[in-house]
Scaffold this active site. Structure first.
Site, PDB file in Angstrom:
ATOM      1  CE1 TYR A   1      57.033  39.590  11.122  1.00  0.00           C
ATOM      2  CE2 TYR A   1      55.952  40.397  13.086  1.00  0.00           C
ATOM      3  CZ  TYR A   1      55.921  40.121  11.746  1.00  0.00           C
ATOM      4  OH  TYR A   1      54.787  40.388  11.031  1.00  0.00           O
TER       5      TYR A   1
ATOM      6  CE1 TYR B   1      49.435  42.449   4.955  1.00  0.00           C
ATOM      7  CE2 TYR B   1      50.436  44.567   4.436  1.00  0.00           C
ATOM      8  CZ  TYR B   1      50.009  43.314   4.040  1.00  0.00           C
ATOM      9  OH  TYR B   1      50.183  42.928   2.738  1.00  0.00           O
TER      10      TYR B   1
ATOM     11  CG  LEU C   1      50.547  53.976  12.045  1.00  0.00           C
ATOM     12  CD1 LEU C   1      51.516  54.072  13.212  1.00  0.00           C
ATOM     13  CD2 LEU C   1      49.462  55.048  12.188  1.00  0.00           C
TER      14      LEU C   1
ATOM     15  CE  LYS D   1      58.629  48.750  15.419  1.00  0.00           C
ATOM     16  NZ  LYS D   1      59.624  49.831  15.219  1.00  0.00           N
ATOM     17  CB  SER D   2      55.135  52.322  18.015  1.00  0.00           C
ATOM     18  OG  SER D   2      56.080  53.261  18.509  1.00  0.00           O
TER      19      SER D   2
ATOM     20  CE  LYS E   1      52.535  56.502  28.568  1.00  0.00           C
ATOM     21  NZ  LYS E   1      53.461  57.448  29.098  1.00  0.00           N
TER      22      LYS E   1
HETATM   23  P1  A2P Z   1      58.591  53.604  15.880  1.00  0.00           P
HETATM   24  O1  A2P Z   1      58.630  52.147  16.237  1.00  0.00           O
HETATM   25  O2  A2P Z   1      59.914  54.265  16.060  1.00  0.00           O
HETATM   26  O3  A2P Z   1      57.451  54.336  16.606  1.00  0.00           O
HETATM   27  P2  A2P Z   1      53.122  50.519  10.474  1.00  0.00           P
HETATM   28  O4  A2P Z   1      52.464  50.112  11.737  1.00  0.00           O
HETATM   29  O5  A2P Z   1      52.182  51.136   9.465  1.00  0.00           O
HETATM   30  O6  A2P Z   1      53.971  49.420   9.884  1.00  0.00           O
HETATM   31  O7  A2P Z   1      54.145  51.717  10.816  1.00  0.00           O
HETATM   32  C1  A2P Z   1      55.237  51.527  11.661  1.00  0.00           C
HETATM   33  C2  A2P Z   1      56.194  52.710  11.553  1.00  0.00           C
HETATM   34  O8  A2P Z   1      55.558  53.904  11.995  1.00  0.00           O
HETATM   35  C3  A2P Z   1      57.412  52.505  12.413  1.00  0.00           C
HETATM   36  O9  A2P Z   1      58.513  53.077  11.732  1.00  0.00           O
HETATM   37  C4  A2P Z   1      57.100  53.296  13.697  1.00  0.00           C
HETATM   38  O10 A2P Z   1      58.282  53.742  14.288  1.00  0.00           O
HETATM   39  C5  A2P Z   1      56.275  54.455  13.121  1.00  0.00           C
HETATM   40  N1  A2P Z   1      55.224  54.946  14.034  1.00  0.00           N
HETATM   41  C6  A2P Z   1      54.477  54.231  14.911  1.00  0.00           C
HETATM   42  N2  A2P Z   1      53.583  55.012  15.535  1.00  0.00           N
HETATM   43  C7  A2P Z   1      53.766  56.280  15.063  1.00  0.00           C
HETATM   44  C8  A2P Z   1      53.140  57.539  15.331  1.00  0.00           C
HETATM   45  N3  A2P Z   1      52.166  57.650  16.220  1.00  0.00           N
HETATM   46  N4  A2P Z   1      53.608  58.633  14.642  1.00  0.00           N
HETATM   47  C9  A2P Z   1      54.609  58.522  13.745  1.00  0.00           C
HETATM   48  N5  A2P Z   1      55.218  57.358  13.437  1.00  0.00           N
HETATM   49  C10 A2P Z   1      54.810  56.252  14.093  1.00  0.00           C
END
Ligand code: A2P
Length: 285
Positions: free
Chosen positions: A58, A178, A181, A232-233, A240
């Site tokens: 990564y 994995y 979202l 992932k965020s 949060k």
């Molecule tokens: P960001 O890092 O800007 O929050 P996954 O975990 O399924 O791979 O999804 C990751 C994606 O979902 C990333 O683009 C992330 O962007 C976005 N994401 C993470 N948490 C949320 C949330 N609570 N609502 C909307 N989008 C989210």
């Protein structure tokens, strides 16, 4: 299972335990500013996350390590409070390459151990230091490997993995989901022909009922089935938000209605490697 923000580890059959939510840290390096991974991991630990999911490939594992070490130095957590999962990349499946590659992760993190080390994907690429090896014509250089198993499973309301979950429950195996979202929808390796999971009407209407977002409902659905999630965020508000899933629960009927959203859609279909002899997704699992 009585999961709370302070106590949300689930037992593993070897006596260890795994926190049911972890912070995913993969972010397209070209689109990610330096330092945002570190800030996000530090913030996640402050919010109460105890599990971080990362990988050498990564290209931000150094930031993950710095964040964890700084939080330990501050006295906010001890090393044993944090569960770190690292990953073996596809160019290092040869037995003699595994240990040196793990050591790279440890050196990059500047930590003494990882809590879990998994095979990134069950298809080998040509062994070597080139992470994405291609020949001079631009064709992928594949490699044969002898993998018995892989531990990672995509899982979310559009891909509920009911059969796999039943099998794993019968055999006391914990699933880590994995893309819980629905991923960041990078068309290079994701099937984007379906609308985004988080726009789903049912997830949003259940969210309204509980004063939660569709993302929180999608995560709660998985943890209520005993599945570990690693959303992932790198966004403080969403880091949060994704952790605030221990103060509500879905009824049995709601769980069933989310289960019925299943479309058997694998979003991370990795079609770029679909002609690999070990491409795993031609099979049902
Ligand atoms: P960001 O890092 O800007 O929050 P996954 O975990 O399924 O791979 O999804 C990751 C994606 O979902 C990333 O683009 C992330 O962007 C976005 N994401 C993470 N948490 C949320 C949330 N609570 N609502 C909307 N989008 C989210």
């Amino acid at each position: 299972m009585d999961l709370t923000a302070a106590n949300h580890r689930i037992p593993l059959s070897d006596g260890n335990s795994i926190p049911i939510i972890g912070l995913g840290t993969y972010s397209e390096p070209k689109l990610t500013s330096k330092g945002s991974c570190k800030t996000s991991v530090k913030m996640a630990i402050d919010v109460g996350y105890q599990h971080i999911d990362g990988a050498y490939i990564y290209r931000n594992e150094d930031e993950v390590g710095e964040a964890i070490r700084e939080k330990i130095a501050e006295g906010r957590v001890k090393r044993e409070d944090i569960f770190y999962c690292g990953k073996l990349w596809a160019t290092h499946f040869e037995p003699e390459r595994v240990r040196p590659y793990l050591e790279k992760t440890l050196k990059t993190l500047q930590l003494d151990y990882v809590d879990l080390y998994i095979i990134e994907m069950p298809m080998a690429l040509k062994p070597g230091d080139e992470f994405y090896p291609k020949d001079k014509y631009g064709n992928w250089l594949y490699h044969n490997s002898n993998l018995c198993t892989t531990w990672e499973v995509e899982c979310h309301p559009y891909f509920t993995q009911r059969k796999l979950l039943e099998f794993c429950q019968q055999h006391d195996i914990v699933i880590v989901a994995y893309s819980p979202l629905g991923t960041a929808r990078n068309p290079l390796w994701v099937n984007v022909s379906f609308p985004p999971l988080l726009n789903d009407e049912l997830l949003n209407s259940l969210g309204e009922k509980y004063n939660k977002t569709a993302a929180q409902v999608a995560l709660r659905f998985n943890i209520q089935r005993g599945i570990v999630v690693i959303p992932k965020s790198f966004n403080p508000k969403r880091i949060k938000e994704n952790f605030q899933i221990f103060d509500f629960s879905l009824t049995e009927e709601e769980m069933k209605s989310i289960e019925a959203l299943n479309k058997d859609v694998r979003l991370v279909d990795l079609l770029l490697w679909s002609d690999h002899p070990e491409y795993p997704f031609h099979d049902e699992y």
